[in-house]
Design an enzyme around this catalytic site. Structure first.
Site, PDB file in Angstrom:
ATOM      1  N   ARG A   1     -21.051   0.262   4.114  1.00 11.22           N
ATOM      2  CA  ARG A   1     -21.163   1.132   5.082  1.00 11.22           C
ATOM      3  C   ARG A   1     -21.440   2.527   4.312  1.00 11.22           C
ATOM      4  NH1 ARG A   1     -17.903   6.078   6.029  1.00 11.22           N
ATOM      5  NH2 ARG A   1     -18.059   6.391   8.211  1.00 11.22           N
TER       6      ARG A   1
ATOM      7  N   ASP B   1     -21.114   6.527   3.714  1.00 16.09           N
ATOM      8  CA  ASP B   1     -20.463   7.732   4.277  1.00 16.09           C
ATOM      9  C   ASP B   1     -21.177   8.931   4.111  1.00 16.09           C
ATOM     10  OD1 ASP B   1     -17.797   8.723   5.143  1.00 16.09           O
ATOM     11  OD2 ASP B   1     -18.123   9.910   3.502  1.00 16.09           O
TER      12      ASP B   1
ATOM     13  N   GLY C   1       1.473   2.477   2.891  1.00 14.76           N
ATOM     14  CA  GLY C   1       1.681   1.300   2.054  1.00 14.76           C
ATOM     15  C   GLY C   1       0.975   0.242   2.497  1.00 14.76           C
TER      16      GLY C   1
ATOM     17  N   ASP D   1     -12.601   8.032  12.658  1.00 19.30           N
ATOM     18  CA  ASP D   1     -12.972   9.596  12.814  1.00 19.30           C
ATOM     19  C   ASP D   1     -12.943   9.883  14.249  1.00 19.30           C
ATOM     20  OD1 ASP D   1     -13.607  10.304  10.165  1.00 19.30           O
ATOM     21  OD2 ASP D   1     -15.308   9.098  10.092  1.00 19.30           O
TER      22      ASP D   1
ATOM     23  N   HIS E   1     -19.638  12.369  -2.900  1.00 17.65           N
ATOM     24  CA  HIS E   1     -18.581  13.071  -3.689  1.00 17.65           C
ATOM     25  C   HIS E   1     -17.721  12.179  -4.301  1.00 17.65           C
ATOM     26  CE1 HIS E   1     -17.526  12.861   0.564  1.00 17.65           C
ATOM     27  NE2 HIS E   1     -16.458  12.674   0.152  1.00 17.65           N
TER      28      HIS E   1
ATOM     29  N   ASP F   1      -1.808  -2.666   2.360  1.00 14.17           N
ATOM     30  CA  ASP F   1      -2.590  -3.176   1.031  1.00 14.17           C
ATOM     31  C   ASP F   1      -3.309  -4.501   1.732  1.00 14.17           C
ATOM     32  OD1 ASP F   1      -0.536  -5.366   1.271  1.00 14.17           O
ATOM     33  OD2 ASP F   1       0.747  -3.955   0.230  1.00 14.17           O
TER      34      ASP F   1
ATOM     35  N   ASN G   1       3.897  -2.207  -4.636  1.00 14.90           N
ATOM     36  CA  ASN G   1       2.778  -1.398  -5.130  1.00 14.90           C
ATOM     37  C   ASN G   1       2.448  -0.058  -4.410  1.00 14.90           C
ATOM     38  OD1 ASN G   1       2.271  -2.514  -2.570  1.00 14.90           O
ATOM     39  ND2 ASN G   1       0.254  -3.586  -3.042  1.00 14.90           N
ATOM     40  N   ASP G   2       3.637   0.175  -3.649  1.00 11.64           N
ATOM     41  CA  ASP G   2       3.725   1.485  -2.868  1.00 11.64           C
ATOM     42  C   ASP G   2       3.112   2.713  -3.809  1.00 11.64           C
ATOM     43  OD1 ASP G   2       4.391   0.404  -0.489  1.00 11.64           O
ATOM     44  OD2 ASP G   2       6.297   1.114  -0.641  1.00 11.64           O
TER      45      ASP G   2
ATOM     46  N   GLU H   1     -23.348   6.168   8.304  1.00  8.99           N
ATOM     47  CA  GLU H   1     -22.376   6.950   9.393  1.00  8.99           C
ATOM     48  C   GLU H   1     -23.283   8.116   9.767  1.00  8.99           C
ATOM     49  OE1 GLU H   1     -18.699   9.893   9.509  1.00  8.99           O
ATOM     50  OE2 GLU H   1     -19.826   9.500   7.616  1.00  8.99           O
TER      51      GLU H   1
ATOM     52  N   ARG I   1      -4.720   6.830  13.382  1.00  6.23           N
ATOM     53  CA  ARG I   1      -4.600   5.945  12.051  1.00  6.23           C
ATOM     54  C   ARG I   1      -3.140   5.463  12.024  1.00  6.23           C
ATOM     55  NH1 ARG I   1      -7.913   9.639   8.011  1.00  6.23           N
ATOM     56  NH2 ARG I   1      -9.981   9.809   9.062  1.00  6.23           N
TER      57      ARG I   1
ATOM     58  N   ASP J   1      -7.416  12.880  14.234  1.00  4.25           N
ATOM     59  CA  ASP J   1      -6.866  12.171  12.828  1.00  4.25           C
ATOM     60  C   ASP J   1      -5.854  13.018  12.381  1.00  4.25           C
ATOM     61  OD1 ASP J   1      -6.927  11.942  10.146  1.00  4.25           O
ATOM     62  OD2 ASP J   1      -9.095  12.814   9.636  1.00  4.25           O
TER      63      ASP J   1
END
Length: 774
Positions: free
Chosen positions: A488, A490, A322, A589, A404, A324, A265-266, A522, A637, A633
């Site tokens: 949560r 955003d 990738g 973040d 958004h 998942d 599923n990449d 947030e 991550r 960032d």
């Protein structure tokens, strides 16, 4: 930077440009060293929004006047939308979580009020610094149908007693308020009590030496001269937060980086376009590879490195690894063994970016997280995953990004294709037509539509459009039907800026579905305006993170200063919200917390101890339990380290330590629901506090010194003059009787002797103790 400060009577949490009662007028100024187009002011007072507070230029100097309540605020200047600058002449500085520093401004108190503390017992009471407002939850908070808390402000260290006379239809009773917080030049007193009648009134009695003042609708020397404050509880709404959140231990999972269950599923494409219609192919690194520095943002085989798991900020910003939901399912035994009971997933909706904050459709799960090309099967898998987690006591909350969507969202693409004739044209704020394709946008060619922070790949929704609101409500219900326990939210301040009533209407909708659905936002600064009972249950508690970092992380503040910063939370927020807050030390973040501490695992562990013994729900950012590191960032991550990679391995000792903290918190209800009460040991490096719930009483000691400490506590010191802060009544007997010869330490193990009315506790450097007193 120059500051001009004047005073207006009153209080408010947000920065504003028109004075309200109680705010101090503050002028910020900044003179850039080079010519710039525009300068914005961003800080805690405006939710760090880089486009909200535009400064005006005159002779090369940019100025703006805002109105703030007294206190400390972190801030920066934002040059031309992207260049964040810290001034050189600030009052102080604090780490910004990204390897740099924020400026700190200290906003003063009332100009014509006495400076500094008073003197108890001299009979002087500063009337101008007495304050209570029963329409403000900071001073009067209804917790249940008949239980509420009073708060009252006096001058710091000036009075000896504060009482409240409660008058109902049958009688008068007197409750004692005890101090719980010192903030700037004020001292704040508190009591929690119950009453059997909806309608009652009350008057405060303030005593110092031979002088007594009474405070109701006004202040006076005689009780009969003061009009009581009247309350009708039947006219007030009770702010209820989901009780399960008090017991929650959250684990934050960034789906692309936590675990990889399949390569089938990449993701095939990244979000960058190679022409108007076609996106670049995606190259997937091996799970244990890092991404090297490069001028090319499109990752290829030459851009990955072995023996280093760091992710370069420019070259690695668009890369998928990738991870998942299949991998999450495989790691359920790991999560269950760790002991967490709630998962917060970063976005899982269909999107073109690895972070998935630019959704192509909220109603679709991203198939690269489950079964590529099979939307129905992917959604069914998610429902089963939620059920499987719920069956072992782990709840799931999702990331709601309702401000958004992505450039690829089906409604926005319809506008791109059909222009003014699109049926969705009013879903967005388009300036002119045709829409400039994302491929053609650049630093000099801005999007011709409203986009989040000006990023063209994230067009903002028109939340004033009823059709858009209906769409958001529909997909909200869709995922609630899938079994999730909360959301949560955003960038909620941007949503509120577009439609001030959106969150109120959305909360009503969600709570009508199920009142136990958990809503957290947030909000980086003071979230008081979101926690009035009509929007969120809680927020991501970055204020906790900053205070912990300044105390146990960096040693910048004393134990007493840390405590009063935390009590500020109990003042700003209703008690029931405090116990639901997500107490975090890091997130997707921020820099990894261990990296902020320059790899100091002793201070990292001590901060974790404080996190798991404090009111509020601890939240672990994936990998923190194994001491993962990462800078700003996207380096924060990195892929989860599941095994020894040779150059880096999971810290199993830290994992077992965190696992033990989780078990301790899960075992003791006092750590989850109990009151907190300061124990004053007159040592700036030792933070001592009691946690109490029903028959469970714990003494927590935090040694923030690089030296071992021999702590000796007399039993009378445990009968603190400070208020118990929390949801329980304060009117019951506060005396603590120690009768045993030794008390067990549920954190360190072993016992601590109690001899000759002294509890003897030896604490290693940068460590602590959690002693069960009953």
């Amino acid at each position: 930077m120059a500051l001009i400060i004047t005073f207006f009577i009153g209080f408010h949490a947000q920065a504003i440009t028109e004075p309200e009662p109680g705010l101090i007028e503050v002028e910020f100024s900044y003179e850039p060293p080079i010519a710039v187009d525009e300068v914005y002011l961003a800080g805690e007072f405006n939710d760090w929004n880089p486009q909200r507070t535009l400064m005006e230029e005159e002779d090369g100097v940019y100025r703006i006047t805002v109105h703030l309540e007294p206190g400390e605020y972190e801030y920066k200047f934002v040059i031309d939308g992207t260049n964040w600058q810290t001034p050189e002449d600030a009052d102080d500085y604090a780490p910004d979580g990204f390897g740099g520093e924020n400026a700190v401004i200290r906003v003063g108190e009332v100009d014509d009020a006495p400076e500094g503390p008073g003197s108890r017992g001299d009979g002087e009471i500063t009337k101008d610094l007495l304050h209570h407002n029963n329409s403000d939850h900071r001073y009067f908070n209804l917790m249940t149908d008949n239980k509420f808390s009073f708060r009252f402000q006096t001058r710091k260290e000036e009075v000896e007693e504060v009482k409240v006379h409660i008058l109902d239809v049958n009688n008068e009773r007197i409750e004692e308020l005890k101090p719980f917080m010192i903030y700037e030049n004020g001292e704040y007193y508190r009591a929690v009590t119950e009453i059997d009648y909806d309608k009652f009134s009350y008057v405060f009695e303030i005593i110092d030496g031979s002088n007594t003042l009474y405070y109701g609708e006004e202040a006076g020397q005689e009780f009969d001269d003061v009009e009581p404050i009247s309350v009708d509880l039947s006219e007030l709404d009770v702010f209820e937060t989901p009780e399960w959140s008090y017991d929650a231990i959250f684990y934050q999972i960034f789906p692309d980086r936590f675990a990889k269950g399949s390569s089938d599923n990449d993701p095939r494409k990244i979000e960058l376009y190679q022409d108007v219609e076609t996106r670049h192919e995606s190259y997937i690194p091996d799970w244990d590879q890092g991404i090297a520095a490069s001028d090319d943002p499109v990752l290829g085989p030459d851009g990955v490195v072995d023996g280093d798991n760091s992710i370069h900020p420019e070259a690695g910003y668009f890369a998928y690894y990738g991870g998942d939901l299949l991998g999450v399912e495989e790691k359920i035994p790991y999560l269950e063994d760790l002991g967490i009971n709630a998962i917060y997933f970063n976005p899982i909706f269909k999107a073109s970016a690895y972070h998935r904050y630019n959704t192509a459709g909220f109603e679709y799960i991203d198939e690269s997280l489950v079964y590529y090309g099979d939307q129905e099967g992917s959604q069914e898998f998610f429902v089963n995953l939620v059920e499987k987690l719920d069956s072992i006591g782990i709840k799931v909350i999702l990331d709601g990004v309702f401000n958004h969507v992505g450039y690829e969202h089906w409604a926005f693409q319809d506008v791109v294709e059909h222009g003014e004739d699109s049926e969705y044209v009013d879903w967005f704020n388009i300036h002119d037509f045709p829409v400039i394709p994302l491929y053609e946008q650049s630093e000099t060619v801005e999007p011709n539509y409203d986009a989040w922070w000006g990023y063209g790949h994230m067009p903002e929704l028109n939340l004033n459009n009823p059709e858009v609101k209906e769409y958001i409500f529909e997909i909200t219900e869709q995922w609630l039907d899938a079994g999730i326990a909360g959301w949560r939210l955003d960038v909620p301040m941007d949503v509120k800026g577009t439609n001030p009533d959106f969150w109120k209407e959305w909360r009503d909708f969600v709570k009508s579905y199920d009142e136990d659905i958990y809503l957290t936002g947030e909000v980086w600064g003071n979230a008081r305006d979101y926690l009035e009972g009509d929007e969120f249950d809680a927020v991501m508690n970055y204020r906790f993170r900053d205070a912990v970092n300044n105390f146990t992380g960096q040693g910048r503040i004393t134990a007493d200063e840390f405590h009063h910063q935390m009590m500020r939370l109990f003042f700003d927020y209703p008690e029931q919200a405090v116990y639901s807050l997500q107490n975090l030390l890091g997130s997707h973040d921020t820099q990894r917390y261990l990296t902020m501490l320059d790899g100091d695992k002793d201070r990292f562990a001590l901060s974790k101890l404080l996190q798991f013994t404090y009111p509020g729900a601890p939240m672990i950012y994936y990998g923190d339990e194994i001491a993962m590191e990462g800078s700003e960032d996207p380096d924060n991550r990195r892929t989860m380290i599941w095994e020894d990679r040779g150059y880096v391995s999971p810290d199993q000792e830290m994992k077992e330590y965190v696992r033990g903290l989780i078990a301790m918190r899960n075992e003791h209800e006092a750590l989850r629901k109990g009151t907190i009460q300061l124990v004053d040991l007159d040592d700036p490096e030792i933070y001592a506090f009691l946690r109490e719930y029903q028959d469970d009483l714990l003494l927590v000691l935090i040694n923030n010194s690089a030296e071992d400490k021999e702590v000796r506590i007399k039993s009378e010191q445990l009968d603190s003059s400070y208020s118990k802060v929390g949801m329980e009544n304060t009117s019951r007997n506060n005396e603590i009787e120690l009768s045993s010869s030794a008390y067990s330490d549920i954190y360190q193990g072993g016992n601590h002797l109690f001899i000759n009315d002294i509890l003897r506790v030896d604490i290693p450097a940068l460590d602590g103790a959690v002693i069960k007193l009953k």
